[in-house]
Design a protein around this motif. Structure first.
Motif, PDB file in Angstrom:
ATOM      1  N   HIS A  90       0.826  -1.220   0.000  1.00  0.00           N
ATOM      2  CA  HIS A  90       0.000   0.000   0.000  1.00  0.00           C
ATOM      3  C   HIS A  90       0.854   1.261   0.000  1.00  0.00           C
ATOM      4  CE1 HIS A  90       0.754  -0.240   4.386  1.00  0.00           C
ATOM      5  NE2 HIS A  90       0.667   1.084   4.330  1.00  0.00           N
ATOM      6  N   LEU A 105       3.223   1.730  -2.110  1.00  0.00           N
ATOM      7  CA  LEU A 105       3.734   1.853  -3.478  1.00  0.00           C
ATOM      8  C   LEU A 105       2.620   2.250  -4.442  1.00  0.00           C
ATOM      9  CD1 LEU A 105       6.071   0.264  -2.178  1.00  0.00           C
ATOM     10  CD2 LEU A 105       6.088  -1.205  -4.192  1.00  0.00           C
ATOM     11  N   SER A 106       3.003   2.896  -5.544  1.00  0.00           N
ATOM     12  CA  SER A 106       2.032   3.186  -6.602  1.00  0.00           C
ATOM     13  C   SER A 106       1.659   1.891  -7.313  1.00  0.00           C
ATOM     14  CB  SER A 106       2.644   4.162  -7.601  1.00  0.00           C
ATOM     15  OG  SER A 106       3.623   3.496  -8.381  1.00  0.00           O
ATOM     16  N   GLY A 107       0.576   1.942  -8.089  1.00  0.00           N
ATOM     17  CA  GLY A 107       0.126   0.763  -8.821  1.00  0.00           C
ATOM     18  C   GLY A 107       1.195   0.225  -9.757  1.00  0.00           C
ATOM     19  N   GLN A 165       3.822  -1.615  -7.812  1.00  0.00           N
ATOM     20  CA  GLN A 165       3.326  -2.940  -7.402  1.00  0.00           C
ATOM     21  C   GLN A 165       3.405  -3.927  -8.559  1.00  0.00           C
ATOM     22  OE1 GLN A 165      -0.473  -3.004  -5.345  1.00  0.00           O
ATOM     23  NE2 GLN A 165      -0.114  -0.965  -4.542  1.00  0.00           N
TER      24      GLN A 165
END
Ligand code: ADP
Ligand code: ADP
Length: 227
Positions: free
Chosen positions: A134, A136-138, A141
């Motif tokens: 959570h 980290l950015s998408g 990830q």
């Protein structure tokens, strides 16, 4: 030398209350060991279906499918797959997520931890090993998910539009990183993408599927000398 052999593959999805969907029709191709093959075609032509059949997570209706010399009847240990969206475990750190395939296969953890850290650095995630998903950015990830698919050095790597969620710039730099990782590992790769330039940039051959039901329209040899 034929690491993936697909012969006369048909797939029809049958739901009880609706018309059957013919997703793939008479698909035949082979992939040699160490080859990088892209699968392109319009939305709905069966690209994801084909990859999931290779991964042993969707059944085929007709035809034969062999990976690494074995008939595919379920997931094989020598296969890794990257899905369209990241699926990290929220209660584990980035490094712990990447190490999941190592733990599941009971491989030598210290050796593979080094590899995991190297892969994370290659995709620009050094310094994030101890962070949680959570944080980290998408896109970050998704990059961690790619490292997880590569960490146990699977002989065959299946990727379903792994860069779909990334912006154009990140996508481009990921391509370069991926190419480097792939050259180093000698993996056999099947890569699904919407992007023809991406396919041409990354791979040795492109399998072009026609609209539903997906049939092989063409197999294009890129035949470029790799730098
Ligand atoms: P692509 O990845 O090329 O977009 P898909 O393999 O996802 O194509 O889908 C091919 C066809 O099969 C589409 O018409 C899709 O609606 C259908 N399809 C995919 N999965 C299922 C399913 N689980 N049940 C029924 N139809 C499906
Ligand atoms: P992406 O293109 O990977 O989705 P973003 O556009 O959200 O990434 O972020 C761009 C850069 O900003 C990332 O590559 C990363 O270096 C940094 N960044 C983004 N989110 C975070 C975060 N939660 N913590 C630290 N750095 C971050």
């Amino acid at each position: 030398d034929r690491w993936i052999e697909v012969t006369g593959l048909h797939k029809t999805y049958r739901a009880r209350r609706s018309e059957p969907t013919h997703a793939l029709s008479d698909v035949t191709f082979t992939v040699r060991r160490g080859e990088f093959v892209s699968v392109v075609g319009p939305s709905g032509c069966g690209k994801t279906t084909l990859l999931k059949i290779l991964a042993g997570i969707v059944s085929r209706s007709q035809g034969t499918v062999r990976v690494a010399g074995r008939d595919v009847t379920g997931p094989l240990p020598e296969v890794g797959m990257v899905f369209q969206t990241p699926t990290l475990l929220p209660w584990r750190t980035v490094l712990q997520n990447v190490m999941v395939p190592v733990e599941v296969r009971k491989l030598d953890a210290p050796v593979y931890r080094e590899r995991a850290e190297r892969l994370l650095a290659m995709v620009g995630l050094d310094g994030f090993e101890g962070r949680y998903p959570h944080e980290l950015s998408g896109g970050m990830q998704q990059r961690a998910g790619i490292c997880r698919a590569l960490v146990h050095d699977p002989a065959v790597l299946l990727m379903d539009e792994p860069f779909g969620a990334l912006d154009a710039l990140t996508r481009e730099s990921m391509n370069v990183e991926l190419l480097r990782i792939w050259r180093e590992s000698g993996q056999t790769v099947v890569f699904v993408t919407h992007s023809i330039p991406e396919a041409v940039f990354l791979c040795d051959r492109v399998v072009v599927l026609s609209p539903r039901p997906g049939r092989i329209a063409e197999i294009v040899d890129i035949g470029l000398e790799r730098p």
